[in-house]
Design a protein around this motif. Structure first.
Motif, PDB file in Angstrom:
ATOM      1  N   ARG A 109       7.282  17.732  10.709  1.00 29.81           N
ATOM      2  CA  ARG A 109       7.102  17.734   9.252  1.00 29.81           C
ATOM      3  C   ARG A 109       5.845  16.972   8.869  1.00 29.81           C
ATOM      4  O   ARG A 109       5.440  16.023   9.548  1.00 29.81           O
ATOM      5  CB  ARG A 109       8.328  17.107   8.571  1.00 29.81           C
ATOM      6  N   ILE A 110       5.246  17.399   7.754  1.00 30.14           N
ATOM      7  CA  ILE A 110       4.033  16.783   7.226  1.00 30.14           C
ATOM      8  C   ILE A 110       4.297  16.431   5.766  1.00 30.14           C
ATOM      9  O   ILE A 110       4.683  17.289   4.973  1.00 30.14           O
ATOM     10  CB  ILE A 110       2.829  17.728   7.332  1.00 30.14           C
ATOM     11  N   PHE A 111       4.078  15.169   5.429  1.00 27.00           N
ATOM     12  CA  PHE A 111       4.307  14.695   4.065  1.00 27.00           C
ATOM     13  C   PHE A 111       3.008  14.165   3.461  1.00 27.00           C
ATOM     14  O   PHE A 111       2.264  13.438   4.124  1.00 27.00           O
ATOM     15  CB  PHE A 111       5.335  13.554   4.046  1.00 27.00           C
ATOM     16  N   TYR A 112       2.756  14.532   2.205  1.00 22.83           N
ATOM     17  CA  TYR A 112       1.682  13.937   1.424  1.00 22.83           C
ATOM     18  C   TYR A 112       2.294  13.297   0.182  1.00 22.83           C
ATOM     19  O   TYR A 112       3.015  13.960  -0.566  1.00 22.83           O
ATOM     20  CB  TYR A 112       0.651  14.994   1.002  1.00 22.83           C
ATOM     21  N   ASP A 113       2.015  12.002  -0.006  1.00 18.12           N
ATOM     22  CA  ASP A 113       2.621  11.271  -1.125  1.00 18.12           C
ATOM     23  C   ASP A 113       4.139  11.424  -1.131  1.00 18.12           C
ATOM     24  O   ASP A 113       4.762  11.515  -2.193  1.00 18.12           O
ATOM     25  CB  ASP A 113       2.049  11.749  -2.465  1.00 18.12           C
ATOM     26  N   GLY A 114       4.728  11.498   0.057  1.00 15.26           N
ATOM     27  CA  GLY A 114       6.175  11.610   0.166  1.00 15.26           C
ATOM     28  C   GLY A 114       6.718  13.004  -0.047  1.00 15.26           C
ATOM     29  O   GLY A 114       7.930  13.216   0.032  1.00 15.26           O
ATOM     30  N   ILE A 115       5.846  13.975  -0.298  1.00 17.79           N
ATOM     31  CA  ILE A 115       6.275  15.355  -0.543  1.00 17.79           C
ATOM     32  C   ILE A 115       6.174  16.149   0.753  1.00 17.79           C
ATOM     33  O   ILE A 115       5.112  16.192   1.394  1.00 17.79           O
ATOM     34  CB  ILE A 115       5.418  16.024  -1.635  1.00 17.79           C
ATOM     35  N   ASP A 116       7.262  16.777   1.154  1.00 15.87           N
ATOM     36  CA  ASP A 116       7.292  17.620   2.346  1.00 15.87           C
ATOM     37  C   ASP A 116       6.474  18.875   2.071  1.00 15.87           C
ATOM     38  O   ASP A 116       6.790  19.650   1.160  1.00 15.87           O
ATOM     39  CB  ASP A 116       8.742  17.984   2.680  1.00 15.87           C
TER      40      ASP A 116
ATOM     41  N   MET B 207       0.839  -1.210   0.000  1.00 16.47           N
ATOM     42  CA  MET B 207       0.000   0.000   0.000  1.00 16.47           C
ATOM     43  C   MET B 207       0.869   1.253   0.000  1.00 16.47           C
ATOM     44  O   MET B 207       1.861   1.327   0.722  1.00 16.47           O
ATOM     45  CB  MET B 207      -0.902   0.015   1.238  1.00 16.47           C
ATOM     46  N   ASN B 208       0.500   2.207  -0.813  1.00 18.46           N
ATOM     47  CA  ASN B 208       1.252   3.450  -0.878  1.00 18.46           C
ATOM     48  C   ASN B 208       0.930   4.357   0.301  1.00 18.46           C
ATOM     49  O   ASN B 208      -0.201   4.412   0.775  1.00 18.46           O
ATOM     50  CB  ASN B 208       0.932   4.191  -2.184  1.00 18.46           C
ATOM     51  N   GLU B 209       1.936   5.076   0.729  1.00 17.95           N
ATOM     52  CA  GLU B 209       1.766   6.033   1.821  1.00 17.95           C
ATOM     53  C   GLU B 209       1.023   7.262   1.320  1.00 17.95           C
ATOM     54  O   GLU B 209       1.350   7.817   0.273  1.00 17.95           O
ATOM     55  CB  GLU B 209       3.142   6.422   2.347  1.00 17.95           C
ATOM     56  N   ILE B 210       0.024   7.695   2.077  1.00 25.84           N
ATOM     57  CA  ILE B 210      -0.714   8.919   1.752  1.00 25.84           C
ATOM     58  C   ILE B 210      -0.237  10.081   2.611  1.00 25.84           C
ATOM     59  O   ILE B 210       0.095  11.155   2.106  1.00 25.84           O
ATOM     60  CB  ILE B 210      -2.228   8.708   1.929  1.00 25.84           C
ATOM     61  N   LEU B 211      -0.225   9.879   3.920  1.00 20.93           N
ATOM     62  CA  LEU B 211       0.116  10.947   4.862  1.00 20.93           C
ATOM     63  C   LEU B 211       1.148  10.446   5.863  1.00 20.93           C
ATOM     64  O   LEU B 211       1.049   9.324   6.357  1.00 20.93           O
ATOM     65  CB  LEU B 211      -1.147  11.397   5.619  1.00 20.93           C
ATOM     66  N   ARG B 212       2.123  11.300   6.165  1.00 19.62           N
ATOM     67  CA  ARG B 212       3.075  10.987   7.230  1.00 19.62           C
ATOM     68  C   ARG B 212       3.337  12.231   8.063  1.00 19.62           C
ATOM     69  O   ARG B 212       3.650  13.290   7.528  1.00 19.62           O
ATOM     70  CB  ARG B 212       4.391  10.459   6.648  1.00 19.62           C
ATOM     71  N   LEU B 213       3.151  12.092   9.370  1.00 19.31           N
ATOM     72  CA  LEU B 213       3.470  13.151  10.319  1.00 19.31           C
ATOM     73  C   LEU B 213       4.707  12.732  11.090  1.00 19.31           C
ATOM     74  O   LEU B 213       4.764  11.621  11.629  1.00 19.31           O
ATOM     75  CB  LEU B 213       2.309  13.372  11.301  1.00 19.31           C
ATOM     76  N   GLU B 214       5.683  13.621  11.167  1.00 19.08           N
ATOM     77  CA  GLU B 214       6.921  13.323  11.886  1.00 19.08           C
ATOM     78  C   GLU B 214       7.153  14.377  12.970  1.00 19.08           C
ATOM     79  O   GLU B 214       7.303  15.564  12.673  1.00 19.08           O
ATOM     80  CB  GLU B 214       8.122  13.315  10.931  1.00 19.08           C
ATOM     81  N   LYS B 215       7.146  13.918  14.221  1.00 17.26           N
ATOM     82  CA  LYS B 215       7.453  14.778  15.368  1.00 17.26           C
ATOM     83  C   LYS B 215       6.661  16.081  15.328  1.00 17.26           C
ATOM     84  O   LYS B 215       7.190  17.172  15.574  1.00 17.26           O
ATOM     85  CB  LYS B 215       8.953  15.078  15.425  1.00 17.26           C
ATOM     86  N   LEU B 216       5.379  15.966  15.052  1.00 18.83           N
ATOM     87  CA  LEU B 216       4.530  17.147  14.896  1.00 18.83           C
ATOM     88  C   LEU B 216       4.307  17.823  16.247  1.00 18.83           C
ATOM     89  O   LEU B 216       3.922  17.185  17.229  1.00 18.83           O
ATOM     90  CB  LEU B 216       3.188  16.730  14.287  1.00 18.83           C
TER      91      LEU B 216
END
Length: 227
Positions: free
Chosen positions: A64-71, A1-10
């Motif tokens: 950081r907030i990523f959508y489809d791997g884009i910061d 499954m492809n990643e949609i959203l990633r939150l890092e140390k928000l």
């Protein structure tokens, strides 16, 4: 499954007169296509703050907030707005329908904002209304609909633009038992196409446990729980 959203140390801190209030202290979260992820937590724990940050509706204090791997920090203001308009859908506790618009006009609205023709928007909206069993209510105003019908229209509106991530904030909180079950089923069915995902914030532990993953926001961080 492809990643949609990633939150890092928000992180999110609000400045106050005599001190600062730190709501999020380093929340981490990854959501993939085909998932329903539920977040629970006490009132005031920061659930709505987290949702607003993830949806790029508020500015973060760190992380950081990523959508489809884009910061998202690399996106311009117009690119952020475009992503919100085409990539995200929103379902709120009180439906937030446009009261002067009919059911079908509410569902068409995001498509018209995208620049779709009226004919194309109507065709897509009709199909969505049919899929939720409300095609016979297409010309009714929100005031003429039940609470459950309003919420199902709101879900159809969230899906109309082709959104890949649906943010649902207490979507069943104001519904009766029958409407709650119908709305639950509809929300939980969204990721079944394998390309969409749902981020659900709720006080309803029964609903939260039906998600693919369950997390608790506590002490400004997210902790994964067993569903």
């Amino acid at each position: 499954m492809n990643e949609i959203l990633r939150l890092e140390k928000l992180r999110k801190t609000y400045a106050r007169a005599f001190d600062d209030l730190e709501i999020l202290k380093g929340a981490d979260l990854t959501i993939h296509e085909g998932e329903t992820v539920a977040i629970i937590g006490k009132s005031g724990s920061g659930k709505s703050t987290l949702l607003n940050l993830a949806a790029l509706l508020d500015s973060k204090s760190g992380g950081r907030i990523f959508y489809d791997g884009i910061d998202t920090d690399t996106l311009s203001a117009s690119e952020v707005e475009e992503r919100r308009r085409t990539f995200m859908g929103f379902v709120f506790q009180n439906s937030m329908l446009l009261e002067d618009f009919s059911a079908i006009e509410n569902v068409e609205f995001p498509l018209l904002i995208q620049g779709r023709s009226r004919k194309e928007a109507e065709k897509i909206a009709e199909k969505l209304l049919s899929s939720i069993g409300l095609e016979n209510r297409r010309d009714h105003l929100p005031s003429e609909l039940s609470g459950g019908e309003r919420q199902r229209i709101a879900i159809a509106r969230a899906l109309s633009s082709g959104a890949r991530l649906i943010f649902a904030d207490e979507p069943t909180g104001s519904l009766d038992e029958q409407s709650r079950r119908e709305t639950e089923e509809l929300i939980l069915s969204i990721p079944q196409d394998g390309r969409r995902a749902v981020l659900l914030v709720t006080h309803d532990l029964e609903l939260a446990r039906k998600a693919d993953r369950l997390l608790e926001l506590k002490g400004g961080c997210l902790e994964e729980l067993d569903p």
